[in-house]
Scaffold this active site. Structure first.
Site, PDB file in Angstrom:
ATOM      1  CD  GLU A  66     -17.680   1.805   8.778  1.00 23.06           C
ATOM      2  OE1 GLU A  66     -18.585   2.505   8.273  1.00 23.06           O
ATOM      3  OE2 GLU A  66     -16.497   1.846   8.419  1.00 23.06           O
ATOM      4  CD  GLU A  88     -17.955   0.972   3.548  1.00 24.62           C
ATOM      5  OE1 GLU A  88     -18.959   0.746   4.213  1.00 24.62           O
ATOM      6  OE2 GLU A  88     -17.744   2.057   2.966  1.00 24.62           O
TER       7      GLU A  88
END
Length: 588
Positions: free
Chosen positions: A235, A159
């Site tokens: 995710e 991320e």
């Protein structure tokens, strides 16, 4: 060459169309004697892959020491077990992992140098990464798909679009993996918005997205960013983590299953986060710090498909039904809950006060002003700071810069107050009874921030201390990692009330070891160990009110329980129960 590749339409495995149906399961949050059980349950739910992060701070706690690859950290064994179960692996080695993990997985020795620009192409940072990968990757290469192993894909950073925009840093990581023999598919992972996908991605590297809802919208955003190739939610958030003082987060199983069905119906691949959350044993939990500091609890149950103790929850059965509509699911019964230990009462009849015995646990470091925990070489745990007042009287203690993260203050052994980072505390009114009175400050590291710009924030006392404006100098600083309790001098306890931080010890008998949960009614805050295994932190502010005790921690016969209670208590017993209590639920 790697056996997993991409085509304009999706993934190919050995040249055949393949959809990744994966679940997150972090080996370092699960007792290694339970890895095989959890992997089997992943396969039985219909998963064809599992995903795991790799925590740099545990594998390389000392930059000059050997790589740690045993016990909870025996990653090669975990990968072998996944292969034996017929599961592929998505490997996420970071170097930053977030994961609600202490400092996001970055080592304390690295962040101790506050001049290093973390997660950038700063040569000091990339040089440390290169030295880490030099020792991490060789034992993992035999487990890569190119060598016939289970690892089919490797993530670059984590991320990153939410943190920075240093494309040279990401390129360095890509080349670092490739130059050290990683042939497998590389991918990045970012929240599904244009800015994050743009700054967190790399040309030629597969982009994946993270989200928990609004499936069609988020997949469309990923497709706009990446016009062809596989769509993957790396995710798929099916639950959430908890902070001390907040609720226990849960998500309705039917709601999560409906979104999983939308994902799979769209032809996308998925990694369910979490399939099995596990536990932040010891001092490993992370923290968030946006407007205030918020440490994560010990449990990482995450309201996952498998509960913290590995039992199938409502999502397990709901997801199994959804997956069966889109892919083969083993024709075997769903696993049953594990047997639990019958309830046990544990009498804690021996104790040892912490403050008088601090020197037994750690030699003090003498400093003019208090040193931070990093300055003491302390990665986790507690630090005790001790000095004396020159003058008596009422006044104000001032802690310049505050504390990291929670400080208990004592004058001549009597508790006079608590300061907390989350409240931005820096001052405390005190009464000093006499010249030469002893000031003691016990500071607890509640977990390193794992997300955002505050990663690496220092711990301990963060600046000089003064009383009524007069600086206090000459400090004895005791680093207390509590990695061994062998030196704790327990004695029989006849005091009904312990008014100071103290270790408490008791024994209990077990016929056949089984999973159980430690409850501490009447206790306030501290740590617990069974047979030397550090279960983690407890705190009566909740939401979590029990600590998970894995069956392999117990032994037939006599077992030892040690509790470090930080506050006054009249409690003399603990309970082992067959039911977890993670607190009042907040459904989202």
């Amino acid at each position: 060459m790697s056996s997993l590749t991409t085509s304009p339409d999706g993934f190919l495995l050995h040249g055949e169309p393949f959809r990744i149906i994966s679940g997150a399961m972090h080996y370092f949050r699960i007792h290694p004697d339970q890895w095989a059980d959890r992997l089997r349950k992943a396969r039985l739910m219909g998963l064809n892959s599992v995903e795991t992060y790799v925590p740099w701070n545990l594998h390389q706690p000392d930059p000059d020491g050997p790589l740690v690859l045993d016990g909870f950290l025996d990653l090669p064994r975990y990968l072998s077990l996944a292969r034996d179960e017929g599961l592929h692996v998505l490997l996420r080695p970071g170097p930053f992992i977030c994961a609600e993990w202490d400092d996001g997985g970055l080592p304390a020795w690295l962040i101790a140098d506050h001049d290093i620009r973390l997660r950038t192409s700063d040569p000091r940072f990339t040089g440390a990464i290169d030295r880490y990968l030099d020792v991490l990757l060789p034992p993992l290469l035999p487990h890569m798909a190119a060598a016939g192993g289970p690892v089919i894909a490797v993530q670059v950073e984590n991320e990153y679009g939410a943190y920075g925009d240093d494309s040279a840093y990401l390129k360095h990581l890509e080349q670092a993996f490739r130059s050290r023999g990683v042939e497998e598919l590389l991918f990045t992972c970012d929240q599904a918005n244009p800015e994050h996908l743009a700054t967190g991605g790399l040309p030629g590297v597969l982009a994946t997205a993270t989200f928990g809802s609004r499936v069609d919208q988020n997949l469309a955003e990923l497709r706009r960013h990446q016009p062809e190739g596989p769509l993957m939610c790396a995710e798929f958030w099916i639950g959430w983590f908890d902070h001390w003082g907040g609720p226990h987060h849960v998500r309705d199983a039917a709601d999560a299953a409906a979104d999983l069905d939308r994902l799979l119906s769209a032809g996308a691949s998925v990694n369910i986060y979490m399939f099995h959350g596990g536990t932040n044993f010891g001092f490993t939990n992370g923290a968030n710090h946006k407007y205030a500091y918020e440490p994560t609890v010990t449990s990482y149950d995450y309201d996952a498909a498998l509960t913290e103790c590995g039992d199938p929850g409502p999502k397990y059965h709901a997801f199994r039904e959804v997956i069966a509509r889109h892919a083969p699911v083993p024709d075997e019964p769903a696993p049953a809950p594990a047997i639990k230990l019958p309830p046990v009462i544990v009498e804690l009849d021996r104790r040892a006060p912490l403050l008088p015995h601090a020197s037994t646990l750690a030699e003090p470091v003498r400093t003019d002003d208090p040193a931070t925990m990093n300055g003491l070489g302390l990665q986790t745990g507690y630090a005790l700071y001790r000095t004396t007042f020159e003058a008596a009287g009422d006044g104000l203690l001032h802690f310049a810069g505050g504390v990291g993260d929670r400080a208990q203050v004592f004058v001549d052994g009597a508790p006079v107050g608590v300061l907390e980072r989350e409240r931005h505390d820096e001052t405390l009114p005190v009464r000093v009874p006499r010249p030469g009175a002893t000031l003691e400050v016990l500071v607890e590291n509640m977990g390193g921030v794992n997300y955002g710009p505050r990663i690496g924030a220092p711990k301990g006392l963060l600046g000089p201390v003064s009383f009524n404006g007069i600086p206090l100098h000459g400090w004895d600083c005791h680093p207390l990692p509590l990695d061994s309790l062998d030196a704790v001098p327990f004695e029989p306890s006849d005091a009904p009330t312990a008014a100071e931080p103290a270790f408490h010890h008791g024994t209990f008998d077990v016929d056949t070891p089984a999973d159980t949960f430690l409850a501490l009614p009447g206790w306030t805050k501290g740590q617990a160990w069974i047979n030397g295994f550090h279960l983690g932190r407890y705190w009566n502010r909740g939401p979590q009110h029990t600590l998970y005790v894995p069956a392999p921690v117990l032994r037939p016969g006599t077992n030892d329980l040690v509790v470090l209670e930080l506050h006054a208590t009249t409690a003399t017993r603990a309970q082992l129960t067959d039911t977890a209590d993670l607190g009042p639920e907040n459904t989202w």
